[in-house]
Design a protein around this motif. Structure first.
Motif, PDB file in Angstrom:
ATOM      1  N   PHE A 152      33.641  38.035  47.452  1.00  0.00           N
ATOM      2  CA  PHE A 152      33.356  38.706  46.183  1.00  0.00           C
ATOM      3  C   PHE A 152      32.036  38.257  45.551  1.00  0.00           C
ATOM      4  O   PHE A 152      31.393  39.043  44.863  1.00  0.00           O
ATOM      5  N   CYS A 208      34.207  41.712  35.532  1.00  0.00           N
ATOM      6  CA  CYS A 208      35.001  42.712  36.276  1.00  0.00           C
ATOM      7  C   CYS A 208      35.397  42.192  37.657  1.00  0.00           C
ATOM      8  O   CYS A 208      36.557  42.320  38.069  1.00  0.00           O
ATOM      9  N   LEU A 209      34.419  41.611  38.346  1.00  0.00           N
ATOM     10  CA  LEU A 209      34.724  41.114  39.697  1.00  0.00           C
ATOM     11  C   LEU A 209      35.713  39.959  39.644  1.00  0.00           C
ATOM     12  O   LEU A 209      36.552  39.803  40.530  1.00  0.00           O
ATOM     13  N   THR A 210      35.633  39.157  38.588  1.00  0.00           N
ATOM     14  CA  THR A 210      36.577  38.046  38.419  1.00  0.00           C
ATOM     15  C   THR A 210      38.009  38.578  38.316  1.00  0.00           C
ATOM     16  O   THR A 210      38.926  38.079  38.974  1.00  0.00           O
ATOM     17  N   LEU A 211      38.174  39.628  37.510  1.00  0.00           N
ATOM     18  CA  LEU A 211      39.513  40.215  37.342  1.00  0.00           C
ATOM     19  C   LEU A 211      40.014  40.796  38.671  1.00  0.00           C
ATOM     20  O   LEU A 211      41.164  40.590  39.057  1.00  0.00           O
ATOM     21  N   LEU A 212      39.101  41.494  39.363  1.00  0.00           N
ATOM     22  CA  LEU A 212      39.483  42.123  40.624  1.00  0.00           C
ATOM     23  C   LEU A 212      39.884  41.085  41.671  1.00  0.00           C
ATOM     24  O   LEU A 212      40.943  41.199  42.314  1.00  0.00           O
ATOM     25  N   VAL A 213      39.046  40.053  41.797  1.00  0.00           N
ATOM     26  CA  VAL A 213      39.316  39.035  42.817  1.00  0.00           C
ATOM     27  C   VAL A 213      40.614  38.280  42.481  1.00  0.00           C
ATOM     28  O   VAL A 213      41.382  37.928  43.386  1.00  0.00           O
ATOM     29  N   SER A 214      40.877  38.092  41.207  1.00  0.00           N
ATOM     30  CA  SER A 214      42.100  37.372  40.813  1.00  0.00           C
ATOM     31  C   SER A 214      43.330  38.206  41.134  1.00  0.00           C
ATOM     32  O   SER A 214      44.345  37.690  41.617  1.00  0.00           O
ATOM     33  N   TYR A 215      43.201  39.523  40.874  1.00  0.00           N
ATOM     34  CA  TYR A 215      44.330  40.407  41.163  1.00  0.00           C
ATOM     35  C   TYR A 215      44.639  40.375  42.670  1.00  0.00           C
ATOM     36  O   TYR A 215      45.789  40.185  43.076  1.00  0.00           O
ATOM     37  N   ILE A 216      43.577  40.536  43.465  1.00  0.00           N
ATOM     38  CA  ILE A 216      43.764  40.533  44.928  1.00  0.00           C
ATOM     39  C   ILE A 216      44.321  39.180  45.375  1.00  0.00           C
ATOM     40  O   ILE A 216      45.229  39.105  46.215  1.00  0.00           O
ATOM     41  N   ALA A 245      42.102  34.226  36.964  1.00  0.00           N
ATOM     42  CA  ALA A 245      40.762  34.739  36.653  1.00  0.00           C
ATOM     43  C   ALA A 245      39.912  33.692  35.932  1.00  0.00           C
ATOM     44  O   ALA A 245      38.701  33.645  36.099  1.00  0.00           O
TER      45      ALA A 245
END
Lengths: 359, 172
Positions: free
Chosen positions: A51, A82-90, A128
């Protein structure tokens, strides 16, 4: 371009590698070095590298570094967030799928007072926060690296610009000297045309010699004093035709000063001024004395002439102000120029140039 | 003492960190007086030591040195890194000492300190200090990066403005 260069991957390796090392160290020290911890760390790192690289691709695609600073800061922050949220979700999804959830996390997801989704969102958010700190550092380092590189390049451009300005200023000054000098010389020759054509012809030859020397001098920032002296001697011979007995010329030149570098046409300017503002104004004429010595590691060039210092001689004339400007441009405050009443009927213009001046 | 802009940054930075921690403590049902005391101590020490770090940076003229092309950048980076690591360790040591004195250690920390066989080469207290230092380190790295970015941007902007007359002089 999108794959990144060697230095970029070195930075990535050092960054994520040291993070992995520190975490392994603590896990080992806290006696928690289990397979689950390793797997969790691996998931965290793989996602972190992927990421953060994705973040770089987005930054390049958007041309973020070319945008204005306020936009850059804002967009850097938004992309990181945004990328932090996405990577945390994944990350949370992967941990659940692989059964790598910690006991505290499992307990949290199992809470019944709030819905499963809210618990999951909270878990993603807490994950996150860890990612955000690292991604934020990543963004800052990326931004600083490129900003510093850009800033240093700009510093170089400014330096080049400054030297170009300096060069142009010198060229302008030299361009001013030549017509000034030609004008004075032609006036001297004109005075001889009717009176003594033979000598006028000789004078024109001398003038052409001087012009040739000055054309060559125009290319260099400094020439040997000896060359300058030849021009001055030609010039004074030319003037001597006009003034005849009214002009006496004396040279007091230390031979050691002959090879020393001096700014081209500078001595010529001082001698021209000595004639124009000194001798030509004296009914009975006078003396022009050219002195060149070395004193206290300074090359002292003096031009003395009979006359009196007045408004014209105090540095207002173009020749004198250009001398001051040239010395400032070439030597900064290390060189000196002064013009003074040396005795009751003698004016002295003196230039002091440091002998070990660095060109 | 720093200007109002500096204190605004300090307040926003440590404040938002405090707020995020309170949010998570609240959602994870850990919002008790002990948490507030621990959090307050962490933030207070962070604020004091980051300010002290600024004094050191100014005293050593690190920003000016980093702008000067004659000083290699990696030397400045290494030096800043050393400063950050040293400050992180010192502040963490103080933090652990104060937590112990004030009786604010959490159960896992008390257990860790009580263990005699944490590891054969590292004492349990040093381990606790180092793990706290890691948290401080991440924050102080961010603090430094923001500090340097701010000064770099300001100086770069000033330089751009100064080179404008030169540009126009050459183009005229």
């Amino acid at each position: 371009m999108l794959l990144g260069n060697r230095r970029y991957w070195l930075f990535q390796l050092i960054g994520w590698g040291s993070f992995a090392f520190i975490n392994t160290f603590f896990a080992f020290s806290f006696d928690q070095l289990t397979a689950v911890v390793f797997k969790r760390l691996a998931v965290f790192l793989v996602l972190g590298v992927v990421f953060s690289h994705l973040m770089r691709v987005i930054i390049i695609q958007l041309g973020l570094l070319q945008k204005n600073l306020n936009k850059q800061v804002l967009q850097f922050f938004i992309i990181t967030f945004c990328l932090t949220l996405l990577v945390s979700y994944i990350s949370v999804e992967l941990l659940i799928s692989f059964g790598l959830i910690k006991k505290t996390e499992a307990e949290m997801l199992a809470r019944t007072d709030v819905s499963f989704w809210i618990n999951k969102v909270l878990l993603v958010l807490s994950m996150a926060f860890s990612y955000f700190l690292l991604f934020f550092i990543w963004s800052l380092i990326y931004f600083v690296y490129h900003y510093v590189a850009k800033s240093r390049k700009q510093q170089m451009d400014t330096l080049q610009l400054e030297s170009l300005v300096k060069e142009l200023e010198l060229k302008t000054i030299k361009a001013h000297i030549n017509p000034h000098f030609i004008f004075n010389s032609l006036n001297s020759i004109r005075a001889l045309v009717d009176e003594n054509p033979e000598r006028a012809r000789k004078g024109i030859t001398e003038l052409s010699n001087i012009l040739r020397s000055s054309m060559q001098a125009d290319k260099a920032e400094a020439v040997a004093f000896q060359k300058e002296l030849f021009i001055v001697k030609d010039y004074l011979a030319l003037e001597n035709m006009r003034f005849e007995d009214r002009l006496k010329i004396e040279y007091q030149v230390d031979d050691n000063t002959l090879p020393l570098p001096v700014p081209p046409m500078m001595l010529q300017t001082l001698v021209e001024n000595a004639i124009k503002h000194g001798i030509s104004k004296q009914i009975h004429g006078g003396i022009v004395r050219v002195i060149s010595t070395i004193k206290n590691n300074f090359h002292e060039l003096s031009v003395q002439n009979t006359g009196y210092l007045n408004g014209h001689m105090s540095g207002e004339g173009f020749g004198l102000s250009s001398t001051t400007n040239r010395l400032n441009l070439l030597y900064g405050n290390k060189a000196k120029f002064e013009i003074k009443q040396a005795s009751t009927s003698l004016v002295e213009a003196r230039v002091s140039i440091p002998v070990e001046a660095n060109y | 003492m720093g200007n109002w802009k500096y204190w605004l940054f300090q307040l926003s930075g440590w404040g938002s960190f405090g707020m995020i921690n309170i949010f998570f403590a609240f959602t994870f049902d850990r919002l008790n007086p002990e948490f507030f005391e621990r959090q307050g101590l962490f933030l207070l020490l962070g604020l004091i030591f980051s300010h002290f770090m600024r004094v050191v940076i100014i005293w050593m003229g690190l920003v000016q040195k980093s702008l000067n092309k004659q000083v290699p950048l990696f030397l400045i980076i290494s030096f800043c890194f050393m400063v950050v690591v040293s400050f992180s360790v010192v502040v963490s040591h103080l933090n652990v000492e104060l937590l112990t004195t004030l009786g604010l250690l959490v159960r896992s920390e008390v257990e860790l300190l009580a263990r005699t066989n944490v590891n054969y080469w590292i004492s349990s207290k040093l381990l606790l200090v180092l793990s706290t230092a890691f948290s401080y380190f991440l924050l102080l790295v961010i603090w430094n990066l923001i500090y340097f970015v701010f000064h770099y941007v300001t100086s770069n902007h000033k330089q751009k403005v100064e080179s404008l007359p030169l540009d126009s002089l050459v183009k005229a």
